[in-house]
Design an enzyme around this catalytic site. Structure first.
Site, mmCIF file in Angstrom:
data_model
loop_
_atom_site.group_PDB
_atom_site.id
_atom_site.type_symbol
_atom_site.label_atom_id
_atom_site.label_comp_id
_atom_site.label_asym_id
_atom_site.label_seq_id
_atom_site.Cartn_x
_atom_site.Cartn_y
_atom_site.Cartn_z
ATOM 1 N N HIS A 107 4.737 2.060 -3.438
ATOM 2 C CA HIS A 107 4.542 1.685 -4.888
ATOM 3 C C HIS A 107 4.787 0.443 -5.456
ATOM 4 C CE1 HIS A 107 4.932 6.054 -5.520
ATOM 5 N NE2 HIS A 107 6.002 6.049 -4.644
ATOM 6 N N THR A 167 6.401 -1.578 -9.043
ATOM 7 C CA THR A 167 7.010 -0.835 -10.124
ATOM 8 C C THR A 167 6.345 -1.140 -11.396
ATOM 9 O OG1 THR A 167 8.057 -3.103 -10.339
ATOM 10 C CG2 THR A 167 9.046 -1.729 -9.037
ATOM 11 N N GLU A 207 9.769 1.529 -3.977
ATOM 12 C CA GLU A 207 9.151 0.613 -4.995
ATOM 13 C C GLU A 207 9.392 -0.757 -5.061
ATOM 14 O OE1 GLU A 207 7.389 1.609 -7.897
ATOM 15 O OE2 GLU A 207 7.978 3.685 -8.040
ATOM 16 N N HIS A 254 0.438 4.778 -3.273
ATOM 17 C CA HIS A 254 0.556 5.946 -4.347
ATOM 18 C C HIS A 254 -0.845 6.195 -4.778
ATOM 19 C CE1 HIS A 254 2.746 7.428 -8.123
ATOM 20 N NE2 HIS A 254 2.160 8.247 -7.567
#
Length: 278
Positions: free
Chosen positions: A84, A86, A149, A187
Site C-alpha cells: 500500500h 499511506t 504501508e 491493494h
C-alpha cells in the site's frame, strides 16, 4: 502438553519476526502498548478455550461431544504480501493512525521515506489493511496476508532508501514464510476500483526482478486474435465483475504508462505474456 502449546503460541506472538532498523518514531499514543497487550491477551484467552462445540440433531437433541486437544498444531502463517501507499503526510501521521482504536485500520509494517521500518503487528496476527477485497477464490485477504504501508502520498516517486529497505523486508518475509512469487500484490490488485495503491509510481518491475511478483518480458509475443483477456485476468486472480475497474487495476500494476480503462493491443500483449507466468 497443554502448557507447552500455550507457551509456544505466546512465544510466536511476541517474538519479532523480522530484524528491522531501530525505530525513530516515538509512539504517538501513550496507551498504545497497553491496548496492544490487552488485545493479545484476549486472543490468548480464546486460544486457551477447550470447550467442545455444542451441536444438536434435527430433533433438537444434543449430540455427544467433547474436546480432546491434538498435539499437532501451530499458528497459521501468511501466504500473501499486500503493498500500500499511506496517502498521508508523514510516517508519524501513519503510525498515529494505526495507534488509534477508532480508526479501525492497521498494517504489519510501515516503511518510511528514509528507509526506516516500523513493525506494528506480529506477522502471525490478522491486520486490518485489505478491507473488502478478493484474489482468486480468497475473499478474506486480511486473514492470509501481511500488509505493508509505504510512506507516500500517492502523487510522488518512492525514495531509493525506501525501496531498498522494502526489498530487504520482502526477501525476509518470502524466505521465512515461503511466499510464492506471484503472491506479492498491490491493494489495487485485490480491490479494483476501490483502491489505487501503491500507484503508478511504484517500481513493480524492479520488485519482479528480485522475485516479488511478476512483470512482462522485454520481447512480447503478440496476443492471439481470439485472446480472451477477461478470462486471463480472472486466471491471474483478479475480480472481473467490473470490467473498467479490473482493467484499471491491471494497468496500474503492469503497464503504468497508461491507465485508461481500455485494453490496447500493447496491453493485450503484456497481459498475454504475464498471465502465462501465473
Amino acid at each position: 502438553m497443554k502448557k507447552y502449546s500455550l507457551l509456544l503460541l505466546l512465544a510466536a506472538m511476541v517474538m519479532p519476526s523480522c530484524k528491522t532498523k531501530k525505530a525513530i518514531v516515538t509512539p504517538p499514543v501513550a496507551d498504545s502498548k497497553k491496548v496492544y497487550k490487552s488485545q493479545t491477551d484476549s486472543l490468548l484467552d480464546i486460544a486457551r478455550t477447550m470447550d467442545p462445540t455444542m451441536l444438536t440433531d434435527s430433533a433438537g437433541a444434543p449430540i455427544p461431544s467433547q474436546f480432546i486437544g491434538t498435539v499437532n498444531f501451530n499458528l497459521r502463517k501468511p501466504n500473501y504480501v499486500i503493498l500500500h501507499y499511506t496517502a498521508q503526510d508523514s510516517l508519524q501521521q501513519t503510525v498515529r493512525t494505526f495507534s488509534l482504536v477508532r480508526t479501525q485500520v492497521s498494517a504489519h509494517y510501515v516503511v518510511g521515506k528514509d528507509g526506516s521500518i516500523i513493525h506494528m503487528l506480529n506477522d502471525y496476527l490478522r491486520s486490518w489493511h485489505a478491507g473488502v477485497s478478493r484474489w482468486g477464490s480468497v475473499t478474506d485477504m486480511n486473514s492470509c496476508s501481511i500488509g505493508i504501508e509505504i510512506d507516500n502520498n500517492g502523487n510522488e516517486p518512492f525514495t531509493e532508501p525506501q525501496i531498498k529497505s522494502l526489498l530487504t523486508l520482502l526477501a525476509q518475509l518470502k524466505r521465512q514464510y515461503n511466499i510464492p512469487q506471484g503472491n506479492f500484490l498491490g491493494h489495487a490488485d485485490i480491490a479494483p476500483g476501490r483502491k489505487p495503491d501503491p500507484g503508478q509510481y511504484f517500481p513493480w518491475k524492479r520488485l519482479a526482478e528480485k522475485g516479488f511478483g511478476y512483470w512482462s518480458d522485454d520481447i512480447l509475443v503478440p496476443a492471439p486474435a481470439n485472446f480472451d483477456y477477461l478470462t486471463a485476468l480472472r486466471l491471474i486472480g483478479y475480480d472481473t465483475r467490473n470490467v473498467p475497474n479490473v482493467i484499471d487495476a491491471f494497468k496500474r500494476h503492469f503497464v503504468q504508462t497508461d491507465i485508461s480503462p481500455q485494453m490496447t493491443q500493447l496491453d493485450l500483449n503484456i497481459l498475454y505474456n504475464v498471465y502465462q507466468k501465473y
